[in-house]
Design an enzyme around this catalytic site. Structure first.
Site, PDB file in Angstrom:
ATOM      1  N   ASP A  95      91.757  95.872  18.510  1.00  0.00           N
ATOM      2  CA  ASP A  95      90.642  96.494  19.214  1.00  0.00           C
ATOM      3  C   ASP A  95      91.069  97.907  19.606  1.00  0.00           C
ATOM      4  OD1 ASP A  95      88.378  97.038  20.617  1.00  0.00           O
ATOM      5  OD2 ASP A  95      88.704  95.548  22.187  1.00  0.00           O
ATOM      6  N   SER A  96      90.113  98.815  19.676  1.00  0.00           N
ATOM      7  CA  SER A  96      90.426 100.234  19.898  1.00  0.00           C
ATOM      8  C   SER A  96      90.904 100.548  21.307  1.00  0.00           C
ATOM      9  CB  SER A  96      89.193 101.093  19.612  1.00  0.00           C
ATOM     10  OG  SER A  96      88.214 100.880  20.621  1.00  0.00           O
ATOM     11  N   GLY A  98      88.677 100.679  23.727  1.00  0.00           N
ATOM     12  CA  GLY A  98      87.502 101.204  24.403  1.00  0.00           C
ATOM     13  C   GLY A  98      86.981 100.302  25.502  1.00  0.00           C
ATOM     14  N   PHE A  99      86.854  99.024  25.215  1.00  0.00           N
ATOM     15  CA  PHE A  99      86.302  98.096  26.213  1.00  0.00           C
ATOM     16  C   PHE A  99      87.181  98.050  27.452  1.00  0.00           C
ATOM     17  CE2 PHE A  99      86.081  93.874  28.149  1.00  0.00           C
ATOM     18  CZ  PHE A  99      84.730  93.784  28.407  1.00  0.00           C
ATOM     19  N   ASP A 268      85.642  86.699  18.118  1.00  0.00           N
ATOM     20  CA  ASP A 268      86.868  86.591  18.909  1.00  0.00           C
ATOM     21  C   ASP A 268      86.480  86.385  20.362  1.00  0.00           C
ATOM     22  OD1 ASP A 268      87.777  89.187  20.784  1.00  0.00           O
ATOM     23  OD2 ASP A 268      86.155  89.583  19.369  1.00  0.00           O
ATOM     24  N   CYS A 306      90.198  64.903  16.743  1.00  0.00           N
ATOM     25  CA  CYS A 306      90.848  66.201  16.578  1.00  0.00           C
ATOM     26  C   CYS A 306      92.240  66.043  15.965  1.00  0.00           C
ATOM     27  CB  CYS A 306      90.955  66.905  17.932  1.00  0.00           C
ATOM     28  SG  CYS A 306      91.749  68.528  17.849  1.00  0.00           S
ATOM     29  N   CYS A 308      94.708  68.230  16.038  1.00  0.00           N
ATOM     30  CA  CYS A 308      95.695  69.148  16.603  1.00  0.00           C
ATOM     31  C   CYS A 308      96.902  68.394  17.161  1.00  0.00           C
ATOM     32  CB  CYS A 308      95.065  70.033  17.685  1.00  0.00           C
ATOM     33  SG  CYS A 308      94.900  69.277  19.312  1.00  0.00           S
ATOM     34  N   CYS A 311      96.258  66.502  20.526  1.00  0.00           N
ATOM     35  CA  CYS A 311      95.493  65.255  20.456  1.00  0.00           C
ATOM     36  C   CYS A 311      96.226  64.163  19.691  1.00  0.00           C
ATOM     37  CB  CYS A 311      94.124  65.522  19.832  1.00  0.00           C
ATOM     38  SG  CYS A 311      93.028  66.481  20.896  1.00  0.00           S
ATOM     39  N   HIS A 337      94.885  72.912  21.672  1.00  0.00           N
ATOM     40  CA  HIS A 337      93.654  72.150  21.424  1.00  0.00           C
ATOM     41  C   HIS A 337      92.427  73.048  21.425  1.00  0.00           C
ATOM     42  CE1 HIS A 337      90.488  69.224  21.479  1.00  0.00           C
ATOM     43  NE2 HIS A 337      89.993  69.857  22.534  1.00  0.00           N
TER      44      HIS A 337
END
Length: 374
Positions: A95-96, A98-99, A268, A306, A308, A311, A337
């Site tokens: 991400d730049s 900016g946010f 994201d 699940c 993962c 789990c 998870h």
């Protein structure tokens, strides 16, 4: 688009604008639609790269602003670039910044040149311009880099949003001029707040640059979900069909499903790891607080369906025990998870698009929310 980047649509939904595709990058492919975990400081919180790989993650995010402050882009470059520095061999997006800069409302000043702000780490005055943001990202070495944009808050007046949208366009021109690496794809960001005509104008202007990809920004800054859906539905079809489309900062079941129906490819959000640090598991779209007494003697996995690591090996009771004991392992197991949960959700949607069953299989999540999911 550079020869090192390409996007191919493999299938589209006959009942919506959803599409399944493949985004090729120098560090591998991203099968879309796809959720991307956030590793702000070159680490997805509490997780190792191998644990992250096991969740099904293909592309992850880091942040220009935070990495510039600590450890500094030159140190990352000295460590072999962002991929080697953090030992992640898959695609990375930065991400730049900016946010993050615009969230420092009490500590920054915006001009046409860029943004001046006081570092929250050591108080130093920092000037971040479009050129500087791109230079930092070129040095970090991610596969996809983002243009420096002005993200107006919500709510904001039309005049404020109009000014920010115009500045974002002019800053993009400068970002393109400053960008020096052909092994990095520069994405532009469509701003415009809640004003659909400003969004349309911004999208039209950005498409004229023929960039490798496009993002929709400024839709996770406090707007109600119905407004986000409206903005995404109106804006996405204006972006090229042969380029990846990225919706920034969104990561709930309903928001992702509705955005995918509009033609979005990438997402994201910090939700899965942030909620994990607050003892919250995401289970089939619901939020479960593992501090609740009902989990103390519940020896089932979080989700019996699940695959993962969490789990497959641990019970709700054990994770509840870790949470109550403030054991750090709780945050790792919940992060594993939660990230797996969101990636699986987008993987299932992708398969349903390939099967052309998306709108029927995910009808529940395509409807406006009438009550809380928890």
């Amino acid at each position: 688009m550079s020869a090192q980047f390409s996007y191919q649509v493999l299938a589209t939904s006959s009942q919506s604008k959803a599409r399944a595709g493949v985004f090729n990058t120098p560090h591998g492919i991203v099968e879309t639609p796809r959720f991307m975990p956030v590793g702000t400081l070159a680490n997805v919180k509490t997780m190792t790269p191998s644990q992250l790989k096991e969740t099904g993650a293909q592309m992850i995010l880091s942040n220009t602003y935070h990495l510039h402050l600590q450890p500094g882009e030159d140190i990352v470059a000295g460590g072999g670039g962002l991929h080697k520095f953090m030992a992640w061999d898959g695609p990375i997006l930065t991400d730049s910044g900016g946010f993050q800069v615009f969230s420092l409302s009490e500590m920054r000043k915006i001009t046409e040149e860029g943004v001046t702000f006081r570092s929250p780490r050591d108080g130093k005055i920092i000037n971040l311009t479009p050129e500087r943001s791109i230079q930092i990202q070129n040095t970090l070495g991610a596969d996809v880099i983002m243009a420096f944009d002005e993200c107006p808050p919500y709510p904001a007046t039309r005049e404020e949003v109009e000014a920010a949208t115009g500045r974002t366009y002019r800053w993009l021109e400068r970002c393109i001029q400053a960008h020096e690496r052909d092994d990095q794809a520069l994405f532009g960001i469509v701003q415009g707040g809640v004003y659909l005509d400003l969004r349309a104008q911004a999208a039209t202007n950005l498409v004229g640059f023929d960039l490798p990809g496009y993002a929709i920004g400024g839709v996770s800054v406090g707007e109600p979900p119905e407004l986000i859906a409206k903005i995404v539905q109106a804006t996405t079809p204006m972006l090229p069909v042969n380029k990846p489309r990225y919706l920034m900062g969104v990561g709930t079941y309903r928001e992702m499903a509705q955005a995918i129906a509009s033609g979005i490819d990438l997402f994201d959000c910090v939700i899965p790891t942030r909620w994990a640090r607050h003892a919250t598991a995401m289970v089939q779209g619901e939020r479960w607080n593992l501090k609740n007494a009902k989990f103390r003697e519940d020896f089932r996995p979080l989700d019996e369906t699940c695959p993962c690591y969490t789990c497959q090996n641990f019970s709700r009771a054990y994770i509840s025990h870790l949470v109550r004991s403030q054991e750090l392992l709780a945050y790792t197991l919940l992060s594993i998870h939660n990230i797996t949960e969101l990636i699986r959700f987008t993987q299932k949607i992708r398969q349903s698009i390939l099967n052309d069953t998306f709108t029927t299989e995910f009808a529940h999540w395509l409807q406006p929310e009438s009550h809380p999911e928890s």
